[in-house]
Design a protein around this motif. Structure first.
Motif, PDB file in Angstrom:
ATOM      1  N   GLU A  68       4.264   3.385  11.137  1.00 37.53           N
ATOM      2  CA  GLU A  68       3.914   3.169   9.731  1.00 37.53           C
ATOM      3  C   GLU A  68       5.168   2.844   8.923  1.00 37.53           C
ATOM      4  O   GLU A  68       6.247   3.354   9.205  1.00 37.53           O
ATOM      5  CB  GLU A  68       3.250   4.414   9.143  1.00 37.53           C
ATOM      6  CG  GLU A  68       1.887   4.709   9.737  1.00 37.53           C
ATOM      7  CD  GLU A  68       1.188   5.830   8.992  1.00 37.53           C
ATOM      8  OE1 GLU A  68       1.451   6.014   7.786  1.00 37.53           O
ATOM      9  OE2 GLU A  68       0.375   6.519   9.619  1.00 37.53           O
ATOM     10  N   TRP A  69       4.984   2.019   7.894  1.00 38.36           N
ATOM     11  CA  TRP A  69       6.087   1.701   6.992  1.00 38.36           C
ATOM     12  C   TRP A  69       6.393   2.918   6.136  1.00 38.36           C
ATOM     13  O   TRP A  69       5.488   3.591   5.639  1.00 38.36           O
ATOM     14  CB  TRP A  69       5.728   0.513   6.116  1.00 38.36           C
ATOM     15  CG  TRP A  69       5.718  -0.774   6.881  1.00 38.36           C
ATOM     16  CD1 TRP A  69       4.637  -1.391   7.443  1.00 38.36           C
ATOM     17  CD2 TRP A  69       6.844  -1.592   7.183  1.00 38.36           C
ATOM     18  NE1 TRP A  69       5.021  -2.540   8.066  1.00 38.36           N
ATOM     19  CE2 TRP A  69       6.379  -2.691   7.919  1.00 38.36           C
ATOM     20  CE3 TRP A  69       8.211  -1.506   6.899  1.00 38.36           C
ATOM     21  CZ2 TRP A  69       7.221  -3.697   8.390  1.00 38.36           C
ATOM     22  CZ3 TRP A  69       9.049  -2.510   7.356  1.00 38.36           C
ATOM     23  CH2 TRP A  69       8.556  -3.584   8.087  1.00 38.36           C
ATOM     24  N   ARG A  70       7.693   3.206   5.969  1.00 37.73           N
ATOM     25  CA  ARG A  70       8.165   4.320   5.151  1.00 37.73           C
ATOM     26  C   ARG A  70       9.354   3.857   4.308  1.00 37.73           C
ATOM     27  O   ARG A  70      10.069   2.924   4.670  1.00 37.73           O
ATOM     28  CB  ARG A  70       8.640   5.481   6.028  1.00 37.73           C
ATOM     29  CG  ARG A  70       7.614   6.012   6.972  1.00 37.73           C
ATOM     30  CD  ARG A  70       6.777   7.071   6.309  1.00 37.73           C
ATOM     31  NE  ARG A  70       5.935   7.703   7.300  1.00 37.73           N
ATOM     32  CZ  ARG A  70       4.629   7.805   7.188  1.00 37.73           C
ATOM     33  NH1 ARG A  70       4.020   7.328   6.131  1.00 37.73           N
ATOM     34  NH2 ARG A  70       3.928   8.388   8.108  1.00 37.73           N
ATOM     35  N   LEU A  71       9.591   4.562   3.229  1.00 31.98           N
ATOM     36  CA  LEU A  71      10.765   4.313   2.394  1.00 31.98           C
ATOM     37  C   LEU A  71      11.989   4.965   3.040  1.00 31.98           C
ATOM     38  O   LEU A  71      11.998   6.173   3.276  1.00 31.98           O
ATOM     39  CB  LEU A  71      10.559   4.905   1.003  1.00 31.98           C
ATOM     40  CG  LEU A  71       9.639   4.120   0.084  1.00 31.98           C
ATOM     41  CD1 LEU A  71       9.087   5.013  -1.017  1.00 31.98           C
ATOM     42  CD2 LEU A  71      10.378   2.931  -0.503  1.00 31.98           C
ATOM     43  N   GLN A 113       0.828  -1.203   0.000  1.00 34.16           N
ATOM     44  CA  GLN A 113       0.000   0.000   0.000  1.00 34.16           C
ATOM     45  C   GLN A 113       0.865   1.256   0.000  1.00 34.16           C
ATOM     46  O   GLN A 113       0.523   2.251  -0.653  1.00 34.16           O
ATOM     47  CB  GLN A 113      -0.953  -0.008   1.194  1.00 34.16           C
ATOM     48  CG  GLN A 113      -2.040  -1.064   1.107  1.00 34.16           C
ATOM     49  CD  GLN A 113      -2.920  -0.872  -0.110  1.00 34.16           C
ATOM     50  OE1 GLN A 113      -3.416   0.217  -0.367  1.00 34.16           O
ATOM     51  NE2 GLN A 113      -3.108  -1.941  -0.867  1.00 34.16           N
ATOM     52  N   LEU A 114       1.983   1.222   0.715  1.00 32.72           N
ATOM     53  CA  LEU A 114       2.926   2.339   0.703  1.00 32.72           C
ATOM     54  C   LEU A 114       3.424   2.590  -0.714  1.00 32.72           C
ATOM     55  O   LEU A 114       3.435   3.726  -1.186  1.00 32.72           O
ATOM     56  CB  LEU A 114       4.109   2.045   1.632  1.00 32.72           C
ATOM     57  CG  LEU A 114       5.329   2.952   1.486  1.00 32.72           C
ATOM     58  CD1 LEU A 114       4.998   4.382   1.883  1.00 32.72           C
ATOM     59  CD2 LEU A 114       6.494   2.399   2.318  1.00 32.72           C
ATOM     60  N   LYS A 115       3.821   1.545  -1.418  1.00 38.22           N
ATOM     61  CA  LYS A 115       4.328   1.700  -2.782  1.00 38.22           C
ATOM     62  C   LYS A 115       3.243   2.257  -3.698  1.00 38.22           C
ATOM     63  O   LYS A 115       3.495   3.142  -4.516  1.00 38.22           O
ATOM     64  CB  LYS A 115       4.843   0.351  -3.308  1.00 38.22           C
ATOM     65  CG  LYS A 115       5.492   0.456  -4.665  1.00 38.22           C
ATOM     66  CD  LYS A 115       6.682   1.392  -4.640  1.00 38.22           C
ATOM     67  CE  LYS A 115       7.889   0.733  -5.228  1.00 38.22           C
ATOM     68  NZ  LYS A 115       9.082   1.567  -5.113  1.00 38.22           N
ATOM     69  N   CYS A 125       5.558   9.388   1.966  1.00 42.47           N
ATOM     70  CA  CYS A 125       5.970   7.994   1.759  1.00 42.47           C
ATOM     71  C   CYS A 125       7.372   7.710   2.295  1.00 42.47           C
ATOM     72  O   CYS A 125       7.751   6.554   2.441  1.00 42.47           O
ATOM     73  CB  CYS A 125       5.896   7.637   0.276  1.00 42.47           C
ATOM     74  SG  CYS A 125       4.215   7.626  -0.355  1.00 42.47           S
ATOM     75  N   PHE A 126       8.122   8.749   2.607  1.00 42.22           N
ATOM     76  CA  PHE A 126       9.517   8.591   2.997  1.00 42.22           C
ATOM     77  C   PHE A 126       9.731   8.857   4.489  1.00 42.22           C
ATOM     78  O   PHE A 126       8.929   9.518   5.135  1.00 42.22           O
ATOM     79  CB  PHE A 126      10.394   9.567   2.189  1.00 42.22           C
ATOM     80  CG  PHE A 126      10.468   9.244   0.730  1.00 42.22           C
ATOM     81  CD1 PHE A 126      11.472   8.415   0.242  1.00 42.22           C
ATOM     82  CD2 PHE A 126       9.541   9.758  -0.162  1.00 42.22           C
ATOM     83  CE1 PHE A 126      11.546   8.109  -1.108  1.00 42.22           C
ATOM     84  CE2 PHE A 126       9.608   9.459  -1.520  1.00 42.22           C
ATOM     85  CZ  PHE A 126      10.605   8.627  -1.988  1.00 42.22           C
TER      86      PHE A 126
END
Length: 168
Positions: free
Chosen positions: A133-136, A19-21, A39-40
């Motif tokens: 949360e997942w981040r790049l 979902q992040l991508k 996103c980062f």
């Protein structure tokens, strides 16, 4: 042996990373600098976009993104992009860190140069959990091949609205 709870947590994390991508790709296509930025990681990212440059801080990349994505003339935006990422390969280092590889199918209309570009490339990412949360944290891109050709004589582009970006 990995417990059922750990397996479920890993599946949920994989969905969150995907979902992040997708949020990242959508922000690119929708010309959404804030969605792109979100996103980062907050600081210290490792970003390499090949011909567009390498960046140690996300803010530098966001400035470049904004310059390119939001450039306009009277008829509309100068650059229109379409990003499709496929074939995800996500590997977990821990419960809060993962790596990923994706293939990008990319199409761009450059109305300033009156060209169309079709490209295939690879993303190599590292994801971390930040503030839950997942981040790049690492985002490298390399082109595998590309084709640039002139738009046909008399071409016409109808651009939709980008101001109605759905956030969330």
């Amino acid at each position: 042996m990995v417990s059922l709870e750990e397996r479920v947590a890993r599946l949920e994390a994989r969905v969150e990373i995907e979902q992040l991508k997708y949020r990242y790709l959508r922000a690119c296509d929708r010309k959404d600098p804030q969605g792109f930025r979100d996103c980062f990681v907050r600081a210290g990212a490792d970003i390499d976009y090949g011909e567009l440059g390498a960046f140690a801080e996300v803010e530098d990349l966001v400035r470049l993104f904004t310059e390119i994505a939001l450039a306009r003339r009277e008829q509309g935006h100068l650059v229109l992009d379409m990003h499709h990422a496929v074939h995800p390969q996500i590997d977990f280092v821990s419960a809060t860190e993962a790596t990923g590889r994706w293939t990008l199918r990319f199409r761009q209309l450059n109305l300033a140069e009156e060209t169309e570009r079709v490209l295939c490339g690879e993303y190599e990412d590292r994801y971390v959990v930040e503030d839950g949360e997942w981040r790049l944290a690492k985002h490298h891109f390399r082109t595998l091949w590309s084709l640039t050709r002139p738009l046909p004589e008399g071409f016409r582009v109808e651009e939709g609205e980008f101001d109605d970006v759905v956030r969330g």
